[in-house]
Design a protein around this motif. Sequence first.
Motif, PDB file in Angstrom:
ATOM      1  N   ALA A 258      -0.012   8.009  -5.562  1.00  0.00           N
ATOM      2  CA  ALA A 258       1.175   9.023  -4.794  1.00  0.00           C
ATOM      3  C   ALA A 258       0.261  10.190  -4.102  1.00  0.00           C
ATOM      4  O   ALA A 258       0.654  10.461  -3.019  1.00  0.00           O
ATOM      5  CB  ALA A 258       2.122   9.177  -5.660  1.00  0.00           C
TER       6      ALA A 258
ATOM      7  N   GLU B 200       5.058   9.263 -11.012  1.00  0.00           N
ATOM      8  CA  GLU B 200       4.134   8.979  -9.894  1.00  0.00           C
ATOM      9  C   GLU B 200       2.666   9.200 -10.685  1.00  0.00           C
ATOM     10  O   GLU B 200       2.549  10.106 -11.605  1.00  0.00           O
ATOM     11  CB  GLU B 200       4.130   9.160  -8.520  1.00  0.00           C
TER      12      GLU B 200
ATOM     13  N   MET C 154       0.724  -1.228   0.076  1.00  0.00           N
ATOM     14  CA  MET C 154       0.084  -0.020  -0.118  1.00  0.00           C
ATOM     15  C   MET C 154       0.600   1.208  -0.069  1.00  0.00           C
ATOM     16  O   MET C 154       1.914   1.148   0.722  1.00  0.00           O
ATOM     17  CB  MET C 154      -0.792  -0.011   1.204  1.00  0.00           C
ATOM     18  N   LEU C 155       0.544   2.233  -0.978  1.00  0.00           N
ATOM     19  CA  LEU C 155       1.347   3.417  -0.815  1.00  0.00           C
ATOM     20  C   LEU C 155       0.654   4.538   0.091  1.00  0.00           C
ATOM     21  O   LEU C 155      -0.460   4.035   0.432  1.00  0.00           O
ATOM     22  CB  LEU C 155       0.900   4.152  -2.247  1.00  0.00           C
ATOM     23  N   LYS C 156       1.809   5.308   0.757  1.00  0.00           N
ATOM     24  CA  LYS C 156       1.233   6.547   1.443  1.00  0.00           C
ATOM     25  C   LYS C 156       0.603   7.617   0.581  1.00  0.00           C
ATOM     26  O   LYS C 156       1.382   8.147  -0.219  1.00  0.00           O
ATOM     27  CB  LYS C 156       2.368   6.779   2.417  1.00  0.00           C
ATOM     28  N   THR C 157      -0.597   7.865   0.340  1.00  0.00           N
ATOM     29  CA  THR C 157      -1.300   8.954  -0.555  1.00  0.00           C
ATOM     30  C   THR C 157      -1.175  10.033   0.222  1.00  0.00           C
ATOM     31  O   THR C 157      -1.624  10.344   1.388  1.00  0.00           O
ATOM     32  CB  THR C 157      -2.690   8.496  -0.869  1.00  0.00           C
ATOM     33  N   GLN C 158      -0.100  11.226  -0.534  1.00  0.00           N
ATOM     34  CA  GLN C 158      -0.151  12.393  -0.195  1.00  0.00           C
ATOM     35  C   GLN C 158      -1.447  13.464  -0.467  1.00  0.00           C
ATOM     36  O   GLN C 158      -1.880  13.328  -1.571  1.00  0.00           O
ATOM     37  CB  GLN C 158       1.243  13.018  -0.553  1.00  0.00           C
TER      38      GLN C 158
ATOM     39  N   GLY D 245      -4.308   4.905  -0.773  1.00  0.00           N
ATOM     40  CA  GLY D 245      -3.332   3.844  -0.614  1.00  0.00           C
ATOM     41  C   GLY D 245      -2.886   3.287  -1.926  1.00  0.00           C
ATOM     42  O   GLY D 245      -2.033   2.459  -2.022  1.00  0.00           O
ATOM     43  N   ARG D 246      -3.459   3.737  -3.020  1.00  0.00           N
ATOM     44  CA  ARG D 246      -3.188   3.043  -4.361  1.00  0.00           C
ATOM     45  C   ARG D 246      -2.590   4.190  -5.238  1.00  0.00           C
ATOM     46  O   ARG D 246      -2.107   3.890  -6.434  1.00  0.00           O
ATOM     47  CB  ARG D 246      -4.549   2.584  -5.029  1.00  0.00           C
TER      48      ARG D 246
ATOM     49  N   ALA E 295      -3.854   1.215 -10.617  1.00  0.00           N
ATOM     50  CA  ALA E 295      -4.543   1.732  -9.470  1.00  0.00           C
ATOM     51  C   ALA E 295      -5.999   1.781  -9.895  1.00  0.00           C
ATOM     52  O   ALA E 295      -6.823   1.651  -8.704  1.00  0.00           O
ATOM     53  CB  ALA E 295      -4.063   3.199  -9.511  1.00  0.00           C
TER      54      ALA E 295
ATOM     55  N   LYS F 262       0.625   2.596 -14.070  1.00  0.00           N
ATOM     56  CA  LYS F 262       0.210   2.741 -12.979  1.00  0.00           C
ATOM     57  C   LYS F 262      -1.094   3.214 -12.580  1.00  0.00           C
ATOM     58  O   LYS F 262      -1.892   2.960 -11.895  1.00  0.00           O
ATOM     59  CB  LYS F 262       1.320   3.535 -11.996  1.00  0.00           C
TER      60      LYS F 262
END
Length: 308
Positions: free
Chosen positions: A162, A23, A1-5, A159-160, A51, A47
């Motif tokens: 950037a 990204e 899981m990505l940390k989504t900013q 979470g999917r 996603a 990506k």
Amino acid sequence: MLKTQLLTENQHDLAAILLAKGEVVAFPTETVYGLGADATNSEAVLKIYAAKGRPRFNPLIAHVESLDAAIELGHFNEEALTLASLWAGAITLVVPLKSKYISEIALAGLNSIAIRVPNNATALNLLCAFKKPIVAPSANRSGHISPTQFSHVYDDLNGRIAAILQGEVSEIGVESTIVSCLNKPVILREGGVPRETIEALIGKTESVTSKTIIAPGMMLAHYAPNNKLRLNALSVEKGECLLNFGVNALHAPHSLNLSPIGNLSEAAQNLFSFLRQLDKLNQPICVAPIPQKGLGVAINDRLKRAAH
Ligand code: TXA
Ligand code: MG
């Protein structure tokens, strides 16, 4: 899981840096939120498909900040140039591909390209900061209802991806109208610019029928809520919630009115957000009749897909 900013509206420079790094970043437009990637970077474009869970045969729209930038990407005939006078705005033009730099994955192997200049300050700031075309589908999981608010994107894609660049609620609320300008102009998808506006500029245009699918993404099952949708309801059945429009005698314990004054622009703006809200009740949804004119055509198109 990505940390989504989560980026605020004025952090478009940071969003552009993330795009340059390959990204994907969601950003607001006046139609719906888009999920953007560098149009020239196939790894980044992949990506987006991952996603969203989007089928790879479905090509993406390239967003640019001006007609000049658009003309570098595609060949514009007279009708395409005339329609481009509606930019910045909710119309996407499909033209023969000119640029050699656009990712083949974004084009899904086609030799045409769909291009749009969005009419949204944050989107334009991002495009100007990035200085390259950004390919972007709607920022929802494939098959879900399109997002018209930051929170919709967050619910679907946290979470999917950037980052999400925050902006206002999408002013128009339905996706752009897509016009193919490869030969005689054909409306591939009804949308934010009504047919009447297009025909006032270039005369009578054809549209695709469900049998002659030209836009690869125009499959019928789309924009689907989890619960059953019943269209053109003249009464409310037991257990149903109601998506209403205008003044009428319909009542339900749970109901939302797209536009109590019967304004189609207001209804388009509320459509996806209200569908999402009603869908959370886990009841079948019935929908009042919506006039089949102006933006009502796009609204009915989306509802029909949601009901399929
Ligand atoms: O308003 C909009 O158009 C939004 C915002 C983010 O710009 N974008 C959007 O993208 O709705 P998407 O991917 O959900 O829908 C784009 C449609 C797809 O049905 C795709 O098949 C079609 O455009 N498309 C893209 N390139 C095409 C091409 N070369 N020929 C025909 N159709 C194309
Ligand atoms: Mg979409």
